[in-house]
Design a protein around this motif. Structure first.
Motif, short mmCIF file in Angstrom:
data_model
loop_
_atom_site.label_atom_id
_atom_site.label_comp_id
_atom_site.label_asym_id
_atom_site.label_seq_id
_atom_site.Cartn_x
_atom_site.Cartn_y
_atom_site.Cartn_z
N SER A 176 0.83 -1.23 0.00
CA SER A 176 0.00 0.00 0.00
C SER A 176 0.85 1.26 0.00
N ASN A 177 1.95 1.23 0.79
CA ASN A 177 2.80 2.43 0.86
C ASN A 177 3.37 2.78 -0.50
N THR A 178 3.86 1.73 -1.19
CA THR A 178 4.46 1.97 -2.51
C THR A 178 3.41 2.45 -3.50
N GLU A 181 2.67 6.08 -2.92
CA GLU A 181 3.74 6.98 -3.40
C GLU A 181 3.71 7.06 -4.94
N ALA A 221 -4.07 1.97 0.18
CA ALA A 221 -3.18 2.85 -0.58
C ALA A 221 -3.90 4.16 -0.94
N LEU A 224 -4.07 6.35 2.12
CA LEU A 224 -2.73 6.82 2.42
C LEU A 224 -2.31 7.96 1.47
N LEU A 228 -1.16 11.64 2.49
CA LEU A 228 0.19 12.15 2.19
C LEU A 228 0.17 13.39 1.30
#
Ligand SMILES: CC(C)(COP(=O)(O)OP(=O)(O)OC[C@H]1O[C@@H](n2cnc3c(N)ncnc32)[C@H](O)[C@@H]1OP(=O)(O)O)[C@@H](O)C(=O)NCCC(=O)NCCS
Ligand SMILES: CC(=O)OP(=O)(O)O
Length: 326
Positions: A176-178, A181, A221, A224, A228
């Motif tokens: 999810s983080n990738t 981003e 994701a 997030l 972000l």
């Protein structure tokens, strides 16, 4: 004004130097000659000097105004300097012997020209697979401030239609983080190409229609990415199937409250399998021109090409690379 005309205007006369590690290839030589003749960039061709000449003769190319470098016969002092800089940059991860081997590889050599500032950017990948093309950049140039990873986007273009597809080139199995981003990087890439981003986080499910950890990954994701990049919060939505993301009537049925569904122009895929297959289907069945992959998040511009690229693709990717170097 057409996108490439704008980019050409920006780079004309700026004398950005772009290194082409695959200087023996006729597609690269043809594009380099046109780019130089159009006053867009100063190309440097890398490769075996005899092979470069052979290609030029076979295609009747005049390379007299183009700098060529054969890493095998490069000035010994300059090579020693590059070696020391490379070892220093790798901080204990690469010794002088390995660095010497790497510097005989055109992609490492070209990347070092960019890292040391002799070139402003690099375009490779017409012959080499993506891993071999980009690994030197990941190891030496590394990520730009604010980015924790590099990803690869394609601008997909047909007539007036223009979309961003990512990641279609680099990160194989993303969490999810990738994915979050990549979504933010891709929204910024869209803006550079005059696309007001509407970012769809793609899945095989729309808003909970299927239950799976793979669906949860995309939903997480999405949340997030909004957190972000709050300025993009209304421009990112997921999880969405491609039809819900793209077709207004399907969006009305599947995701009626979404501000992105039915209007998306920036598509974030949940894995490299989906992204790479997806862009090639749009290109080969859908008739879209695929420009890229444009590497997002690198500290200096290095561009990969598909091995299926033609001379025109090389020409266009070099223009984008020079524009990234401004
Ligand atoms: C990109 C790729 C080559 C990197 O794989 P790799 O070389 O095995 O990567 P490693 O894990 O050994 O990492 C090598 C270096 O790159 C860095 N790196 C790897 N992936 C990265 C990423 N996405 N962003 C930033 N840095 C990355 C690592 O941190 C490491 O740096 P270090 O040597 O300074 O510690 C690999 O992910 C890959 O093959 N991707 C698919 C490419 C492809 O075939 N695409 C389809 C056609 S376009
Ligand atoms: C981007 C890409 O898929 O590259 P290749 O076709 O060279 O594997």
């Amino acid at each position: 004004m057409e996108l490439f005309e704008q980019l050409k205007n920006k780079i004309t006369g700026q004398n950005k130097t772009i290194v082409f590690p695959e200087g023996e290839d006729p597609r690269i030589q043809g594009a380099a000659i046109r780019l130089a003749a159009d006053n867009l960039i100063e190309p440097i061709l890398l490769g075996d000097a005899q092979e470069i000449s052979k290609t030029a003769q076979a295609h009747n190319f005049d390379l007299s105004n183009i700098e060529t470098i054969d890493p095998a016969s490069y000035d010994k002092n300059e090579l020693a300097k590059l070696n020391a800089t490379l070892v220093e940059r790798r901080k204990g991860k690469t010794d002088a012997e390995t660095a010497a081997k790497w510097l005989q590889n055109v992609n490492y050599f070209g990347t070092m020209l960019v890292y040391t500032g002799k070139a402003d950017g690099m375009v490779s990948g017409a012959v080499h697979p993506t891993g071999d093309t980009v690994r030197p950049a990941l190891q030496i140039i590394k990520t730009a401030p604010g980015s924790s990873r590099i990803s690869g986007a394609f601008i997909m273009q047909k007539g007036e239609e223009r979309y961003v597809f990512a990641d279609a080139a680099i990160n194989i199995d993303i969490d999810s983080n990738t994915m979050a981003e990549i979504a933010i990087q891709s929204a910024r890439t869209a803006q550079v190409f005059d696309i007001e981003p509407k970012v769809a986080m793609l899945s095989f499910s729309t808003k909970g229609s299927a239950k799976s950890p793979l669906v949860d990954k995309v939903a997480t994701a999405t949340a997030l990415a909004k957190k972000l990049a709050p300025e993009l919060a209304d421009s990112i939505d997921g999880e969405l199937q491609f039809d819900a993301a793209f077709v207004e009537s399907v969006a009305a049925a599947k995701a009626p409250d979404s501000k992105v569904a039915g209007k998306a122009n920036t598509f974030i895929f949940p894995s490299l399998e989906a992204g790479n297959i997806g862009y090639k289907i749009a290109q080969r069945l859908g008739g879209f021109e695929a420009i890229g992959p444009i590497l997002q998040g690198l500290a200096k511009p290095v561009s990969d090409l598909s091995r299926g690229a033609n001379e025109e693709d090389v020409y266009k990717v070099a223009i984008i690379t020079a524009a990234q170097a401004l």
